[in-house]
Design an enzyme around this catalytic site. Sequence first.
Site, PDB file in Angstrom:
ATOM      1  N   HIS A 183       0.733  -1.235  -0.149  1.00  7.25           N
ATOM      2  CA  HIS A 183       0.181  -0.028  -0.144  1.00  7.25           C
ATOM      3  C   HIS A 183       0.880   1.338  -0.196  1.00  7.25           C
ATOM      4  CE1 HIS A 183      -2.665   3.151   1.429  1.00  7.25           C
ATOM      5  NE2 HIS A 183      -2.280   3.048   2.462  1.00  7.25           N
ATOM      6  N   HIS A 215       4.375   6.722   5.278  1.00  2.65           N
ATOM      7  CA  HIS A 215       3.271   7.271   6.055  1.00  2.65           C
ATOM      8  C   HIS A 215       2.243   6.620   7.041  1.00  2.65           C
ATOM      9  CE1 HIS A 215       0.388   5.245   3.059  1.00  2.65           C
ATOM     10  NE2 HIS A 215      -0.336   5.575   3.785  1.00  2.65           N
ATOM     11  N   GLU A 230       1.501   5.279  12.706  1.00  3.99           N
ATOM     12  CA  GLU A 230       0.172   5.075  13.366  1.00  3.99           C
ATOM     13  C   GLU A 230      -0.003   3.831  13.632  1.00  3.99           C
ATOM     14  OE1 GLU A 230      -3.506   6.763  13.369  1.00  3.99           O
ATOM     15  OE2 GLU A 230      -1.777   7.727  14.557  1.00  3.99           O
ATOM     16  N   ASP A 231       0.334   2.841  12.600  1.00  4.64           N
ATOM     17  CA  ASP A 231      -0.081   1.485  12.613  1.00  4.64           C
ATOM     18  C   ASP A 231       1.280   0.337  12.909  1.00  4.64           C
ATOM     19  OD1 ASP A 231      -2.430   2.398  11.622  1.00  4.64           O
ATOM     20  OD2 ASP A 231      -1.867   1.760   9.624  1.00  4.64           O
ATOM     21  N   ASP A 279      -2.725   8.442  -0.880  1.00  5.27           N
ATOM     22  CA  ASP A 279      -3.147   7.553   0.053  1.00  5.27           C
ATOM     23  C   ASP A 279      -4.826   7.192  -0.050  1.00  5.27           C
ATOM     24  OD1 ASP A 279      -3.340   5.894   2.558  1.00  5.27           O
ATOM     25  OD2 ASP A 279      -3.902   7.318   3.429  1.00  5.27           O
ATOM     26  N   ASP A 282     -21.846  12.931 -27.001  1.00 10.08           N
ATOM     27  CA  ASP A 282     -21.911  13.288 -28.570  1.00 10.08           C
ATOM     28  C   ASP A 282     -21.179  14.416 -28.783  1.00 10.08           C
ATOM     29  OD1 ASP A 282     -23.263  11.048 -29.403  1.00 10.08           O
ATOM     30  OD2 ASP A 282     -25.073  12.103 -30.091  1.00 10.08           O
TER      31      ASP A 282
HETATM   32 MN    MN Z   1      -2.536   4.837   4.282  1.00 12.60          MN
END
Ligand code: MN
Length: 718
Positions: free
Chosen positions: A65, A89, A93-94, A156, A276
């Site tokens: 990701h 990034h 956080e993770d 992201d 068109d």
């Molecule tokens: Mn992310």
Amino acid sequence: MDYAATLLSRLPGASRRDHGLRNLIASLESYLPPGQISMIMQAYEFGAAAHAGQRRKTGEAYISHPVAVAQNLAEMHLDAQAIAAAILHDVVEDTDASLDDVEEKFGAEIAQLVDGVSKLDQIQFRSRAEAQAESFRKMMLAMIGDIRVILVKLADRLHNMKTLDAMPAEKRTRIARETLDIYAPIANRLGINRMKVELQDLGFRYLYPMRYRVLDRALRKSKGSQRQIVKRISEEFSKTLSDEGIEGDIVGREKHLYSIYKKMAEKRRTLRDIVDVYGFRIIVDDVGNCYKVLGLVHGLYKPVPGRFKDYIAIPRVNGYQSLHTTLFGPKGLPLEIQIRTREMDRVAESGVASHWQYKADDPADATPQRRAREWLANLDELQRSGTSEEFLESVKVDLFPDRIYVFTPKGDIMPLPKGATTVDFAYAVHTDIGNRCVAAKIDRGLVPLRTPLENGQSVEIITGRGAKPNPNWLTFVRTAKARTAIRQYMKQMRSSESIDLGKRLLDRTLKDLGSSLRKVGKVRMKAALEELGLKETSDLFEQHGLGERLAPLTARFLLGINAEGVAETSKASLVIAGTEGMVVSYAKCCYPIPGDDVMGYLSSGRGVVIHRNCCGNLINFRKQPEKWIAISWEKDIDIEFASQIQTDTQNRPGVLAEVAATIADCGSNIEQVEVLGRHEDCSVLSFLLQVRDRTHLAQIMRNVRNMKNVIRVSRDCA
Ligand code: MN
């Protein structure tokens, strides 16, 4: 072995079949020097190690990701710091990695970018209202100090949208709606067309899957049948350009589903009307050729009147520049033509991002601030060349805002001026909340009330029953609403002070008469109020506190003594301009009367005490200037004031009576006479008398001075 393969072979965690990484390296090689690429690869190693073991909902390793996010930015040729930040990034956080780790390894700039993205992730969009979405967008822009933060965030979101199938249906809808409400408009605001278009189409696809499918099918079908015509017209344009010796690229323009859908919905046009129309973009080398090509295509096919737009001379608010015209094509088919330079095309696709693109001749240490300045300077030039003022203003407001945006506990967004405190917030929610606030929490932690708020914080106000505003708050509140409300409350407080004062006055007078408020009792009080035309006892007390009624008279009235002659409203409070609602009294040291130059002293127990400017007590003014207020007399005052004069008279029998008679002749009452001194042949007398104003007093003094036995008349410090 190529460079990408060499790098891959050196990366311990990376697989040779890792297409995402391979593509990223290839993209980076096209514009970044090797040194910067290897820095980015270090970021990759760090990120891959931190995310090790984590998987996306799609089943892929998590690191795929951030790599995809970086890939998107690499396609826009963003600088190495932005690419590294994109790869990192999500680590703070993770994963277990901390921001300090990132800073230690990759420096402050990249750490700040990562931190900015993490902070944006923390704020939650909760409500769906249109105004709310607008505020939310502004809040996001206000929160970022560096435009690259929002670029990473947009990339992201774009990748998350591309992998949205893996999410449960309910979540898909929410994320799709948020994308259309928040992220696509931000991309548009910043002129990043390529991202805007993708975000919109993906948002549309997941929010309205059925409509998307129908439109998609119809569009594919028409594209097939249009291909021939597009090819023919492109060749025609091409030939015309080369005949004139102009180099240019001609592309048939793709139509985007969401913009078609919106046109159908908003302008109530049929799909046929919209598809068109044939779109072409002609890209040339310089501005002069843009106008030349315009002339050429107008020679080829007749232009539709009123459809020509010169966005080169007058760019759109997001910096977009191009010439637009519509032609009656073969068989009357409408042809929409955009003509612009390569540079304009780059800006049209990347908008703001184009200013953060890597340039080989740029010193590597170009700070974000410097670039932001350059970008603004660039806008400034556009401005001078005729851009609408609105553009620069809105961009400045968005990116260098003087407002902050915080959340209420319910998730609503509250815009406040920069520097606003929790008390401003409390008053912005509701005046009652402000008046009763005793404490505040920011992001669930207790803080002092004077704490300035920052973007994205959740603020909660704790109120107390019977709590009241503190005048001290006026020293730190920023909003007019808070300031006005606090002042208003202070004024009411004065009224409650008047009630207290009046109550004390009345009670004391009753006690002098051998009674008390308690002894008077409720029944008598109720009857008395009715007779006086008042509703509440507090009204009665307040009138005494304000000097509108005299306690001795009311006390007698309550006790049934000499019931006649309850004090008329004395209008005492109307004498000094601006003291409405305040307790006003006149100093006994200098006896001010209308016409005198006066000052007011704010006394906590006695309201405003009026002194003459010449009064010796004004020495205190220097010690406590905050307690002194400038005041002036009202114009038409028809009540009398106490004043004091002194006379030097010869010691003759009957002199006192003569002076008293003269004063009485002038229409004044003497309240008190005092003998201050008696010498062999001279007495000093002090008269306390009632006068209307300075003129009245002057007349009295003149008449007394003219008396045979009077040597001197004076007034203190007059
Ligand atoms: Mn992310």
